[in-house]
Design a protein around this motif. Sequence first.
Motif, PDB file in Angstrom:
ATOM      1  N   ALA A  80      58.843  32.064  23.346  1.00  0.00           N
ATOM      2  CA  ALA A  80      58.168  32.853  22.306  1.00  0.00           C
ATOM      3  C   ALA A  80      58.780  34.245  22.335  1.00  0.00           C
ATOM      4  O   ALA A  80      59.569  34.573  23.227  1.00  0.00           O
ATOM      5  N   LYS A  81      58.432  35.065  21.369  1.00  0.00           N
ATOM      6  CA  LYS A  81      58.983  36.404  21.307  1.00  0.00           C
ATOM      7  C   LYS A  81      58.590  37.194  22.556  1.00  0.00           C
ATOM      8  O   LYS A  81      57.420  37.401  22.841  1.00  0.00           O
ATOM      9  N   GLY A  82      59.602  37.611  23.318  1.00  0.00           N
ATOM     10  CA  GLY A  82      59.364  38.375  24.535  1.00  0.00           C
ATOM     11  C   GLY A  82      58.881  37.546  25.704  1.00  0.00           C
ATOM     12  O   GLY A  82      58.573  38.086  26.764  1.00  0.00           O
ATOM     13  N   GLN A  83      58.833  36.209  25.553  1.00  0.00           N
ATOM     14  CA  GLN A  83      58.365  35.344  26.634  1.00  0.00           C
ATOM     15  C   GLN A  83      59.470  34.355  27.008  1.00  0.00           C
ATOM     16  O   GLN A  83      60.049  33.688  26.136  1.00  0.00           O
ATOM     17  N   TYR A  84      59.721  34.255  28.300  1.00  0.00           N
ATOM     18  CA  TYR A  84      60.803  33.402  28.785  1.00  0.00           C
ATOM     19  C   TYR A  84      60.318  32.537  29.936  1.00  0.00           C
ATOM     20  O   TYR A  84      59.529  32.975  30.778  1.00  0.00           O
ATOM     21  N   LEU A  85      60.784  31.295  29.941  1.00  0.00           N
ATOM     22  CA  LEU A  85      60.498  30.384  31.039  1.00  0.00           C
ATOM     23  C   LEU A  85      61.612  30.550  32.059  1.00  0.00           C
ATOM     24  O   LEU A  85      62.769  30.275  31.777  1.00  0.00           O
ATOM     25  N   MET A  86      61.266  31.042  33.260  1.00  0.00           N
ATOM     26  CA  MET A  86      62.275  31.324  34.272  1.00  0.00           C
ATOM     27  C   MET A  86      62.763  30.030  34.922  1.00  0.00           C
ATOM     28  O   MET A  86      61.973  29.170  35.289  1.00  0.00           O
TER      29      MET A  86
END
Length: 277
Positions: free
Chosen positions: A68-74
Motif C-alpha cells: 500500500a502507499k507507504g507500506q512495505y512487506l519486509m
Amino acid sequence: MRPYWKGYLKLALVSCPIALHSACSTSERIAFRQINKVTGHRLRQQLVDEETREPVTSDQKRRGYKIAKGQYLMVEDEELERIEIESTHVIDIDSFVPRQEIDQRFFDTPYYVTPNEPVAQEAFAVIREAMRQKNMVALGRLVLTKRERVIALEPYGKGLLGTTLRYPYEVRNASDYFSEVPELAVAPDLLQLAEHIVNSKVAAFNPMAFRDRYEEALLAHLKTKEAGAVREEKIAFAAPRRFVNLMEALRRSIAQDKKQPRKDKAPASVTAIRKRA
C-alpha cells in the motif's frame, strides 16, 4: 574464467554438470567516476531514509514489497534463499524448437555453456550433437539473480550458446507503434532504384568492421586533454539534406555510391587504439 552460474543440464534421464560464462562484456568501455569538482576527490553514494533523512548503514538495508502507499512487506534474504525450485541448480530441457521460430525480440543475454567436469564431456557432446543434427534449439529454465528465466540453448562450436529469453509481458506490442504507419503501394521505378542501392552495398557479415566511433572520439579527447593540448572545436551536427523529389534522391545516391571506393579493410578497434596510445 570464473563461471557466472554452475549447475546441471538435463535431457530426460541424461544429465551433466555445466557452467555458464558471460559471452559479452562492457568492461572495455570508457567509464567515468563522480568526483567533487572542488577537491577532486571521488564521491560515494549514501543510502538515506526517505522520511527521517538520516543515513542508513548496509546492515540496516532490507528488501521491501509494496502492499500500500507507504507500506512495505519486509523480506529477508534468508526467505528468498529458501524459495528453491529445481531450475535453481538444473536446466531441464522442456522442448526443442526450430531456431527461426523464435521471435528475435525475445532474445536477451547470451552465455557460453561448457561442461564443468571431465566426466560430463560425453553427455554434453551427445546433447550438443543431437541438437546440431536436428537443427533445433533447446528451451529450458534456470534461476539467475533469484529470478527464473527461460533459456534457449543451441550448438556453438565445441560448446553451447545459451541465450536468456524475455517473458511475453516484457515485450511491448509492435502494433502500438506501427498502427499509424500507412500501407503505401511503392512505385516500381522507385523500388527498382532502391533495390539497386541495396545490391551495391551487399557484404558479408563482419563484426570486426564495427566501429564504436563515439568511444574512439572520446578516447582521443581524453588523451589530448591529458597531454594538455587544446582540441579544435568541431562543427555541430547538421541534419542530412532532404530532397523533395524522392526519385532525384535515389538517383543521386547511386551516382554518389559509384564515386566512393569500397572499404574492405576492417578499421582498428578501440582496444588497439588504447594499446598504441
